[in-house]
Design an enzyme around this catalytic site. Structure first.
Site, PDB file in Angstrom:
ATOM      1  N   ARG A   1      29.551  38.399  49.404  1.00 50.44           N
ATOM      2  CA  ARG A   1      30.647  37.898  49.235  1.00 50.44           C
ATOM      3  C   ARG A   1      32.372  38.210  49.957  1.00 50.44           C
ATOM      4  O   ARG A   1      32.869  37.099  49.762  1.00 50.44           O
ATOM      5  CB  ARG A   1      30.922  38.319  47.405  1.00 50.44           C
ATOM      6  CG  ARG A   1      29.785  37.925  46.750  1.00 50.44           C
ATOM      7  CD  ARG A   1      29.926  38.748  45.403  1.00 50.44           C
ATOM      8  NE  ARG A   1      30.241  39.255  44.652  1.00 50.44           N
ATOM      9  CZ  ARG A   1      30.705  40.150  43.777  1.00 50.44           C
ATOM     10  NH1 ARG A   1      30.093  40.824  44.131  1.00 50.44           N
ATOM     11  NH2 ARG A   1      31.686  40.387  43.420  1.00 50.44           N
TER      12      ARG A   1
ATOM     13  N   ARG B   1      26.495  44.137  37.661  1.00 48.90           N
ATOM     14  CA  ARG B   1      26.924  42.748  37.759  1.00 48.90           C
ATOM     15  C   ARG B   1      25.676  42.958  39.117  1.00 48.90           C
ATOM     16  O   ARG B   1      25.477  43.374  39.749  1.00 48.90           O
ATOM     17  CB  ARG B   1      27.399  42.273  38.583  1.00 48.90           C
ATOM     18  CG  ARG B   1      28.420  41.624  36.886  1.00 48.90           C
ATOM     19  CD  ARG B   1      30.059  41.218  37.974  1.00 48.90           C
ATOM     20  NE  ARG B   1      29.888  39.988  38.748  1.00 48.90           N
ATOM     21  CZ  ARG B   1      31.381  40.049  39.043  1.00 48.90           C
ATOM     22  NH1 ARG B   1      32.257  39.846  38.409  1.00 48.90           N
ATOM     23  NH2 ARG B   1      31.662  38.985  40.713  1.00 48.90           N
TER      24      ARG B   1
ATOM     25  N   LYS C   1      41.521  41.115  40.651  1.00 52.52           N
ATOM     26  CA  LYS C   1      41.669  39.751  39.891  1.00 52.52           C
ATOM     27  C   LYS C   1      41.697  39.693  38.442  1.00 52.52           C
ATOM     28  O   LYS C   1      42.110  39.577  37.145  1.00 52.52           O
ATOM     29  CB  LYS C   1      41.212  39.103  39.844  1.00 52.52           C
ATOM     30  CG  LYS C   1      41.223  38.258  42.026  1.00 52.52           C
ATOM     31  CD  LYS C   1      40.677  37.502  42.815  1.00 52.52           C
ATOM     32  CE  LYS C   1      39.435  37.614  42.324  1.00 52.52           C
ATOM     33  NZ  LYS C   1      38.636  38.096  43.296  1.00 52.52           N
TER      34      LYS C   1
ATOM     35  N   ARG D   1      31.441  49.664  39.489  1.00 52.34           N
ATOM     36  CA  ARG D   1      32.385  48.483  38.668  1.00 52.34           C
ATOM     37  C   ARG D   1      31.492  48.541  36.996  1.00 52.34           C
ATOM     38  O   ARG D   1      29.618  48.018  37.178  1.00 52.34           O
ATOM     39  CB  ARG D   1      32.284  47.606  38.923  1.00 52.34           C
ATOM     40  CG  ARG D   1      32.749  46.408  38.332  1.00 52.34           C
ATOM     41  CD  ARG D   1      33.459  44.466  38.422  1.00 52.34           C
ATOM     42  NE  ARG D   1      32.702  44.056  39.417  1.00 52.34           N
ATOM     43  CZ  ARG D   1      33.119  43.123  39.671  1.00 52.34           C
ATOM     44  NH1 ARG D   1      33.897  42.222  39.617  1.00 52.34           N
ATOM     45  NH2 ARG D   1      32.307  42.673  40.896  1.00 52.34           N
TER      46      ARG D   1
ATOM     47  N   ARG E   1      38.710  28.409  45.264  1.00 56.03           N
ATOM     48  CA  ARG E   1      38.795  29.570  46.513  1.00 56.03           C
ATOM     49  C   ARG E   1      38.412  29.047  47.548  1.00 56.03           C
ATOM     50  O   ARG E   1      37.649  29.899  48.313  1.00 56.03           O
ATOM     51  CB  ARG E   1      37.696  30.518  45.962  1.00 56.03           C
ATOM     52  CG  ARG E   1      36.622  30.204  45.156  1.00 56.03           C
ATOM     53  CD  ARG E   1      35.795  30.835  44.555  1.00 56.03           C
ATOM     54  NE  ARG E   1      35.627  32.475  44.982  1.00 56.03           N
ATOM     55  CZ  ARG E   1      35.019  33.307  43.858  1.00 56.03           C
ATOM     56  NH1 ARG E   1      35.072  33.404  42.585  1.00 56.03           N
ATOM     57  NH2 ARG E   1      34.345  34.285  44.089  1.00 56.03           N
TER      58      ARG E   1
END
Ligand code: AP5
Ligand code: MG
Length: 216
Positions: A169, A158, A13, A126, A87
């Site tokens: 998640r 993160r 996203k 990431r 969400r």
């Protein structure tokens, strides 16, 4: 024109929102980036949300809706891409009220779906820039390892990109995704993109969907 991006954690996203900014001039409104900024700055609000985010749980719907409302006011008149909001159905309903106040409407809900396997692999690799929020990954490396191309500052990993937090998640996403997708399907504005594909293929799919939209 305003776009909502839907899809599991790690589906791309943020990467797509940054592509839409570069290629089409959309402003990215990422609730995750805004919350992380508060946490990094150590504001009272940031201190409140940081442990929640670290655990992989969702921040309260009302708090997130407030952030979105104040940013809609800041970005008035711009084309927006909402990344990470709404969400769940409660947020979608709060968003309807906020949009009425700000005279904004959503023209397109882009559902970027990816498998659990894909997102777990991507999220482990990431890295992100703390200054401009640019997202890097296994197929999108910075020119100099560990450093943002644009800002020259060290990239960070993160806190919620740990395997057990990613699983949590993903499960939270699965619980709320179906009704939200049905909601936008019912409005006739839902389009699907296969997020499992290469970055180039995903960008092509997104451009093709945008090409079908009126008023762009
Ligand atoms: P948020 O920041 O929104 O995280 P998320 O939804 O879990 O999604 P991610 O940012 O992890 O993934 P992404 O889809 O943006 O993927 P990306 O482009 O980075 O939320 C974080 C937390 O904040 C929540 O858990 C919650 O606590 C709180 N929060 C936020 N919004 C909230 C809300 N509305 N309500 C309540 N709480 C909220 O890509 C991932 C990686 O893959 C990158 O390394 C990238 O380079 C790479 N990549 C991307 N596309 C491709 C591709 N096609 N091929 C190969 N690699 C790719
Ligand atoms: Mg993101």
């Amino acid at each position: 024109m305003n776009i909502v991006l839907l899809g599991p954690p790690g589906t791309g996203k943020g990467t797509i929102a940054q592509f839409l900014h570069r290629e089409y001039g959309f402003e990215q409104l990422s609730t995750g980036d805004l919350l992380r900024k508060e946490a990094a700055a150590g504001t009272p609000f940031g201190k409140q949300v940081e442990p929640i985010m670290k655990s992989g749980a969702l921040v309260s719907n009302e708090l997130v809706a407030e952030i979105v409302a104040s940013n809609l006011a800041r970005l008035k008149g711009k084309s927006l891409v909402l990344d990470g909001f709404p969400r769940n159905m409660e947020q979608a309903e709060l968003f309807e009220k906020i949009m009425r106040v700000h005279q904004v409407k959503i023209d397109l809900a882009l559902n970027v779906d990816s498998s659990r396997e894909t997102v777990v692999r991507r999220l482990s690799a990431r890295r992100q820039c703390p200054k401009c929020n640019k997202v890097y990954g296994e197929n999108i490396p910075p020119r100099k390892p560990g450093v943002c191309d644009a800002c020259g500052v060290p990239l960070f990993q993160r806190a919620d990109d740990q395997p057990e937090v990613i699983e949590k998640r993903f499960s939270i996403y699965l619980e709320s995704a179906k009704p939200l997708l049905a909601y936008y399907q019912g409005q006739g504005i839902l389009k699907n993109v296969d997020g499992n594909q290469s970055v180039e293929s995903v960008f092509q799919q997104v451009s093709a969907v945008l090409g079908q939209q009126k008023g762009l």
